[in-house]
Enzyme design. Structure first.
Site, PDB file in Angstrom:
ATOM      1  N   ASP A 487      11.548   4.039 -12.591  1.00 59.11           N
ATOM      2  CA  ASP A 487      10.164   3.610 -12.405  1.00 59.11           C
ATOM      3  C   ASP A 487       9.821   2.357 -13.194  1.00 59.11           C
ATOM      4  O   ASP A 487       8.776   1.756 -13.000  1.00 59.11           O
ATOM      5  CB  ASP A 487       9.237   4.725 -12.919  1.00 59.11           C
ATOM      6  CG  ASP A 487       8.585   5.477 -11.782  1.00 59.11           C
ATOM      7  OD1 ASP A 487       8.640   5.013 -10.643  1.00 59.11           O
ATOM      8  OD2 ASP A 487       8.023   6.549 -12.069  1.00 59.11           O
TER       9      ASP A 487
HETATM   10  C1  GLC Z   1       9.877   9.950 -14.749  1.00 64.72           C
HETATM   11  C2  GLC Z   1       9.260  10.001 -13.379  1.00 64.72           C
HETATM   12  C3  GLC Z   1      10.315   9.882 -12.307  1.00 64.72           C
HETATM   13  C4  GLC Z   1      11.183   8.683 -12.561  1.00 64.72           C
HETATM   14  C5  GLC Z   1      11.792   8.743 -13.946  1.00 64.72           C
HETATM   15  C6  GLC Z   1      12.607   7.521 -14.294  1.00 64.72           C
HETATM   16  O1  GLC Z   1      10.605  11.118 -14.975  1.00 64.72           O
HETATM   17  O2  GLC Z   1       8.536  11.197 -13.185  1.00 64.72           O
HETATM   18  O3  GLC Z   1       9.728   9.789 -11.031  1.00 64.72           O
HETATM   19  O4  GLC Z   1      12.180   8.639 -11.586  1.00 64.72           O
HETATM   20  O5  GLC Z   1      10.747   8.848 -14.898  1.00 64.72           O
HETATM   21  O6  GLC Z   1      11.823   6.393 -14.405  1.00 64.72           O
HETATM   22  C1  GLC Z   2       6.149   5.428 -17.489  1.00 70.19           C
HETATM   23  C2  GLC Z   2       7.373   6.210 -17.895  1.00 70.19           C
HETATM   24  C3  GLC Z   2       8.208   6.630 -16.722  1.00 70.19           C
HETATM   25  C4  GLC Z   2       7.333   7.216 -15.659  1.00 70.19           C
HETATM   26  C5  GLC Z   2       6.224   6.215 -15.295  1.00 70.19           C
HETATM   27  C6  GLC Z   2       5.339   6.708 -14.171  1.00 70.19           C
HETATM   28  O1  GLC Z   2       6.516   4.196 -17.046  1.00 70.19           O
HETATM   29  O2  GLC Z   2       8.206   5.476 -18.766  1.00 70.19           O
HETATM   30  O3  GLC Z   2       9.186   7.547 -17.149  1.00 70.19           O
HETATM   31  O4  GLC Z   2       8.097   7.506 -14.554  1.00 70.19           O
HETATM   32  O5  GLC Z   2       5.446   5.989 -16.428  1.00 70.19           O
HETATM   33  O6  GLC Z   2       4.339   7.555 -14.596  1.00 70.19           O
END
Ligand code: GLC
Ligand code: GLC
Length: 815
Positions: A487
């Site tokens: 993300d």
């Molecule tokens: C968080 C989010 C997931 C994402 C992951 C890596 O666990 O919930 O959707 O893939 O971070 O960024």
């Molecule tokens: C933040 C976190 C990530 C998550 C994203 C979306 O960027 O680092 O893990 O998936 O928020 O909520």
């Protein structure tokens, strides 16, 4: 260092001291009423939605941490001393403290001054309430004069508002008190049809419902004035902060045990029957009184607790393994399966780290969570799949999140996370393999919740795959959009505004930045589609997606995707490589190694092995495998959020546990069971129990991250409980390493075990049939010879019995 121990026969983790490095949590409830509970009785409860129907208050990021909970006070009226049996909030020392976190319940007990208090907290199946079943035993040889207080602090429903809108909230609070039941009814006079209640089985000596009357001005929950003085004030809340407190007085003979039951519940009334008498503002209690009565006086508590246990017996009985490794057994048989159910129920909404006011259910999160629980709750998996598919956009794209209460896509977060739709394919095919329910593919499902757009679910899967094919970049690799699974790899974002969301802001048109990870994920999803289509005799689909997959694999293996010693991660907006030896930082990433190989890249030309050797060399640490190396040391406009995190944390080179099992799976694809299992053990919480002072989070469940080697706190886990790590590790150990996977026509047994194992046994229920499995090692390789009910079969699949038998015996010899 350990803070407790596993009691496997009881399926409990037993914590032996209250001051764990972080609060160690459990969850109550699995239908509509949920609660979080820590080892010192901290936490809160809500009905269905942690933001909109918050029942009790919790103070996030408070000092001391973990504050707000299900607090009981014991007062020894002879010495006038008082304490909390759960240690918090009073924090006077207690003896013999134990907290038993079990499947859907928690029991916290301790002794002080010869008084033993134990409380069992759980949610009765089928009810929207929790029970606190308290016993106090006088262990002295003389009588004890005791007052016991049970307390809750009510939240005014919308947790976000509750923390911010004080000009209103300090005026709206309302309660009713009737006998030993306190009703919390803020806003019930107007549009809300629901209320909460806090009831006590004993005749009470007093109550309080106004917080400051109970605590006293300038005093906290650690020393309520009413408790110190031994006398509740019978306050009735008007505005300010409604609480529920019951005082029970008892003189206990030597050796006597007294049981007191508290109920904390949520109830709704039909709009036209809210008030009694009609026209008043008094709650109509006709429906709720019998429920309260059943549990307080009707002896239903023990039966409800037994029923909770039976339900877990049934769920956990579906799959049981007996391997040479203790940690594997307790994770697979108990805790990992349990965490899978919790992540399915709560997605990423409410934990010590997730405040419950943020996001809905993530599209990619829920589809991956499904992989871990589909065998335990196939009907709920079916419903979830159809709900998610109904939010899909007609171009195959997906809303990144959907709201469970409305079942609609979340406009605020929007779409264009280009990996999202592909996970739907993996989820649906996993569901069909588990259940044999091909009928789901014909279910007519709308796009974007719009009536009139119904198409069979199979069409949704095609559009998911086509979404990738319609969005290829300069290297004919998939465009990344806002981000892929990571993300925080926001390659089109270019954010210069502090505080701006990296997930919702985009400044570039997104026609250049590409993701090799999505390319691998596409190949994996296309392979699933090909298998599924073969079952449906849809040669058009087998050919189309088989061909597209082959073409994508070729691109991944070409210099566009292959860096020489590992797979490239992505291309940025300028077409520069990310995750290449040419880069200064972020030379190698975990995701594209895992997904390229799972998608099938490099398996017959040594590239997969080479990439995995690079993972071992550059990314693996004793505490697990980090996301990337070297970590980014400064902010890069063209990379986005990943480079906002200090090195070693979160997406910037932490051990993001969710991605580790992809490498475990990839290792099994190249036949390396030793390395797959070694990686499994490095992040396995049970195997980290002895380093509790380093790991710090709960040793019975997975956390999202463990600080990476660049971090000063390397090895420290954060964001425990609600993470895709649960489902993926379950898949890695059960399906890839132990090699037990549902197939369309039976159970596929293809273990890739550590060499030192001589085998294992397991029992797995699939579509009502129990498969008893014995795996024996006869050589050091991974080839499998199957004997099913005494007869050798070709291949690795034990077919579903055709004669109605519900028991199959499999002996698999690995050599
Ligand atoms: C968080 C989010 C997931 C994402 C992951 C890596 O666990 O919930 O959707 O893939 O971070 O960024
Ligand atoms: C933040 C976190 C990530 C998550 C994203 C979306 O960027 O680092 O893990 O998936 O928020 O909520």
């Amino acid at each position: 260092m350990r803070y407790g121990y596993f009691d496997d026969p009881a399926r409990e983790y037993v914590i032996e001291r209250p001051d764990t490095p972080l609060p160690w949590f459990n969850y109550l409830g699995s239908e509509g009423y949920f609660g979080l509970i820590s080892n010192t009785a901290g936490g809160y409860s809500f009905y269905k939605d942690a933001r909109l129907r918050r029942i009790t208050r919790y103070r996030y990021n408070n000092v001391p941490f973990d504050f707000g909970g299900r607090y009981i006070y014991v007062r020894d009226n002879d010495s006038q001393e008082f304490w909390s049996p759960s240690w918090q909030p009073v924090r006077t020392p207690v003896d013999d403290y134990t907290c038993r976190h079990g499947m859907g319940y928690t029991i916290i007990g301790s002794s002080r001054a010869g008084l033993r208090t134990e409380t069992r907290y759980f949610v009765p199946p089928g009810e929207t309430m929790e029970i606190w079943d308290v016993t106090v035993t006088n262990q002295r040889d003389t009588a004890a004069d005791v007052s016991l207080f049970g307390s809750v602090e009510f939240a005014l429903w919308d947790a976000q508002d509750d923390m911010t809108n004080f000009q209103r909230n300090f005026n709206t609070g309302e309660v009713e008190v009737e006998g030993s039941t306190i009703y919390h009814k803020t806003e019930y006079r107007e549009r809300r049809d629901h209320f909460a209640y806090f009831a006590c089985s004993a005749d009470t000596a007093g109550f309080d419902t106004q917080r400051e009357a109970f605590l006293g001005a300038y005093r906290g929950w650690d020393s309520p004035r009413a408790v110190a003085e031994g006398r509740a004030t019978n306050s009735v809340a008007h505005g300010w902060s409604p609480v529920g407190v019951h005082q029970v007085d008892a003189v206990l003979a030597a050796g006597e045990t007294r049981r007191i039951v508290f109920l904390l519940g949520y109830a709704e009334n039909p709009r036209d029957a809210k008030f009694d008498p009609p026209g008043s503002t008094t709650i109509n209690k006709r429906r709720v009184r019998p429920v309260i009565d059943r549990y307080l006086n009707g002896g239903a508590v023990d039966e409800a607790f037994a029923e909770t246990g039976r339900r877990w017996d049934e769920l956990l009985g579906l799959f049981h393994v007996d391997t040479p490794d203790h940690d594997t057994n307790r994770m697979v048989n108990i805790w990992n399966a349990y965490q899978n159910m919790v992540t399915f129920n709560l997605s990423r909404s409410a934990s010590f780290f997730e405040s419950g006011v943020g996001r809905g259910l993530g599209f990619r999160d829920s589809t991956q969570d499904l992989l871990g629980f589909v065998h335990m709750a196939p009907e709920r998996a079916r419903e979830r799949v159809l709900d998610l598919a109904a939010t899909q956009l007609s171009d195959g794209g997906a809303y990144h999140q959907y709201q469970p209460l409305t079942k609609r896509g979340n406009d605020a977060v929007g779409s264009n996370f280009n990996d999202d739709p592909l996970w739907l394919v993996l989820a649906v095919v996993a569901y069909v393999r588990e259940t044999g329910d091909f009928g789901i593919l014909d279910e007519m499902v709308v796009y974007e919740n719009t009536p009139g757009t119904e198409r069979p679910l199979l069409d949704h899967l095609e559009r998911s795959l086509n979404f990738t094919l319609d969005r290829l970049g300069p290297h004919q690799l998939p465009l990344i959009g806002r981000a892929d699974w990571n993300d925080c790899l926001n390659l089109n974002c270019f954010s210069e505004e502090s505080g701006e969301s990296f997930q919702t802001t985009t400044s570039q048109d997104g026609k250049v930045a590409e993701s090799v990870m999505i390319a691998g994920l596409f190949c994996a999803a296309a392979a699933e589609m090909v298998d599924l289509a073969a079952q449906l005799d849809r040669t058009d689909l087998t050919e189309k997606y088989g061909g597209e997959r082959a073409a994508m694999l070729a691109r991944i293996e070409s210099p566009a995707g292959w860096d020489g010693e590992w797979f490239i991660r992505a291309y940025d907006h300028f077409g520069n490589k990310i995750g290449s030896a040419d880069c200064e930082e972020g030379k190698i990433f975990i995701e594209s190694q895992g997904w390229s190989i799972i998608g099938g890249a490099g398996l017959d030309n040594g590239k997969a092995e080479r990439a995995l050797a690079s993972v071992a060399e550059h990314l693996a640490t004793d505490h697990g495998i980090v996301v990337n190396q070297p970590a980014y040391t400064s902010y890069h406009l063209e990379l986005g959020e990943i480079s906002t995190y200090p090195p070693g944390y979160k997406e910037n080179a932490s051990i993001f546990c969710h991605s580790n099992p992809w490498i475990m799976v990839a290792e099994t694809l190249v036949g390396n069971g030793d390395r797959a299992f070694d990686y499994y053990k490095r992040i396995c919480p049970a195997a980290r129990e002895d380093i509790g002072e380093v790991h710090r989070a709960e040793p019975y469940i997975y956390a999202q991250t463990i600080a990476g080697k660049d971090a000063p706190t390397h090895g420290e886990a954060k964001n425990s409980w609600l993470t895709g790590t649960a489902a993926w590790n379950y898949v890695a150990i059960t399906q890839a390493i132990l090699g037990i996977r549902p197939a369309f026509n039976g159970l596929d047994i293809r273990p890739v075990l550590p060499k030192a194992w001589d085998g294992y046994t397991a029992s797995r229920k699939l579509r009502g049939v129990t498969f008893d499995i014995t795996v024996k090692r006869a050589g050091t390789g991974n080839s499998v010879a199957l004997v099913v009910d005494g007869t050798p079969v070709d291949g690795s699949v034990a077919p579903m019995p055709e004669d109605g038998r519900d028991q199959v015996t499999i002996v698999a010899t690995v050599s």
